[in-house]
Design a protein around this motif. Structure first.
Motif, short mmCIF file in Angstrom:
data_model
loop_
_atom_site.label_atom_id
_atom_site.label_comp_id
_atom_site.label_asym_id
_atom_site.label_seq_id
_atom_site.Cartn_x
_atom_site.Cartn_y
_atom_site.Cartn_z
N ALA A 40 -26.00 -54.45 77.68
CA ALA A 40 -25.69 -54.41 76.25
C ALA A 40 -24.19 -54.19 76.03
O ALA A 40 -23.61 -54.75 75.08
N LEU A 43 -22.56 -57.42 76.60
CA LEU A 43 -22.82 -58.28 75.43
C LEU A 43 -21.86 -57.92 74.30
O LEU A 43 -21.34 -58.82 73.62
N THR A 44 -21.62 -56.64 74.10
CA THR A 44 -20.66 -56.21 73.07
C THR A 44 -19.29 -56.80 73.33
O THR A 44 -18.65 -57.35 72.42
N THR A 62 -20.87 -57.87 64.39
CA THR A 62 -21.97 -58.05 65.35
C THR A 62 -21.73 -57.23 66.61
O THR A 62 -22.64 -56.58 67.13
N THR A 66 -24.06 -54.23 67.97
CA THR A 66 -24.60 -54.29 69.33
C THR A 66 -24.24 -53.05 70.12
O THR A 66 -25.08 -52.48 70.84
N LYS A 70 -27.72 -51.30 70.67
CA LYS A 70 -28.25 -51.77 71.95
C LYS A 70 -27.61 -51.10 73.15
O LYS A 70 -28.25 -50.95 74.19
N ASN A 162 -30.97 -59.97 73.97
CA ASN A 162 -29.54 -60.04 74.29
C ASN A 162 -29.12 -61.49 74.54
O ASN A 162 -28.03 -61.92 74.13
N ILE A 165 -28.73 -63.32 71.25
CA ILE A 165 -27.48 -62.99 70.57
C ILE A 165 -26.31 -63.72 71.23
O ILE A 165 -25.43 -64.25 70.54
N GLU A 179 -27.17 -61.51 61.13
CA GLU A 179 -26.89 -60.59 62.23
C GLU A 179 -27.36 -59.18 61.90
O GLU A 179 -27.98 -58.50 62.72
N ALA A 183 -30.45 -57.11 63.68
CA ALA A 183 -30.21 -55.81 64.31
C ALA A 183 -31.20 -54.77 63.81
O ALA A 183 -31.79 -54.01 64.59
#
Length: 220
Positions: A40, A43-44, A62, A66, A70, A162, A165, A179, A183
């Motif tokens: 996560a 992903l951020t 977003t 995240t 997440k 994930n 996204i 988004e 979430a």
């Protein structure tokens, strides 16, 4: 500069695929959840980099969502949940670790072949990010199918999300309202799943899905 944007975006997206493979390898729940938190976080960073590369400020929102939900809230909540449920033991899998990893590598190869051919006319950055995203989605599905513990199946579902996204941001993002709603939908789903897991534990003294299947068959 364009080469740097391309390389960093693919390094981060590739990191998500790698952490998905690492999650397939993990046998203990705490380690699995920590690797999910790392995914996560990657992903951020990936979403934030896409915001910079695409000059899309709304993607920073977003990335912040995240990071908060997440990468921080959900992993901490899952760790506390398994502590309260007392399920720190190893998680059984329907396949051996070797077969699971081979299946995972096969799914990654399939994702690359299919997505790169289907999106041959698309922007190079977007099409390869979509291939990575499909790999993450399929590996999340593989975890949900092969793991016999309900908590690890939840982690597989979150990992799958994930990938979705990553696909949305790589394909020039999505509207901010979508988004935010996604979430909060994920957060609500997580809360419902948490309540469900506690009820299963209270009723059956286990969260092993195979034990629940045996109970259901015994009721017939």
């Amino acid at each position: 500069m364009g080469s740097l944007l391309f390389d960093v975006a693919h390094l981060l997206a590739g990191g998500l695929v790698f952490t998905s493979l690492v999650m397939l390898y993990q046998a203990r729940l705490p380690n699995l959840i920590r690797v999910y938190g790392l995914q996560a976080l990657l992903l951020t960073l990936s979403v934030a980099w896409q915001a910079y590369a695409q000059d899309a400020p709304h993607l920073y929102v977003t990335a912040a969502i995240t990071l908060a939900f997440k990468a921080l809230i959900i992993p901490v909540a899952l760790l506390r949940m398994i502590e309260r449920l007392g399920i720190h033991r190893q998680v059984e899998s329907a396949l051996s670790t070797g077969l699971t990893m081979m299946a995972g590598i096969g799914l990654i190869a399939l994702s690359m072949v299919v997505m790169l051919r289907v999106t041959s006319g698309a922007d190079p950055l977007a099409r390869e990010d979509l291939a990575f995203a499909l790999s993450v989605v399929l590996l999340g599905l593989l975890m949900m199918v092969t793991r016999r513990n309900a908590v690890s199946q939840v982690v597989g579902f979150m990992s799958l999300e994930n990938g979705l996204i990553l696909a949305a941001t790589g394909a020039k993002g999505m509207p901010l309202v979508v988004e935010i709603s996604v979430a909060f939908s994920v957060l609500v789903a997580f809360i419902v799943i948490g309540i469900f897991l506690f009820r299963i534990r209270e009723r059956f003294d286990t969260v092993d899905s195979t034990a629940l299947d045996r109970f259901r068959e015994g009721r017939r």
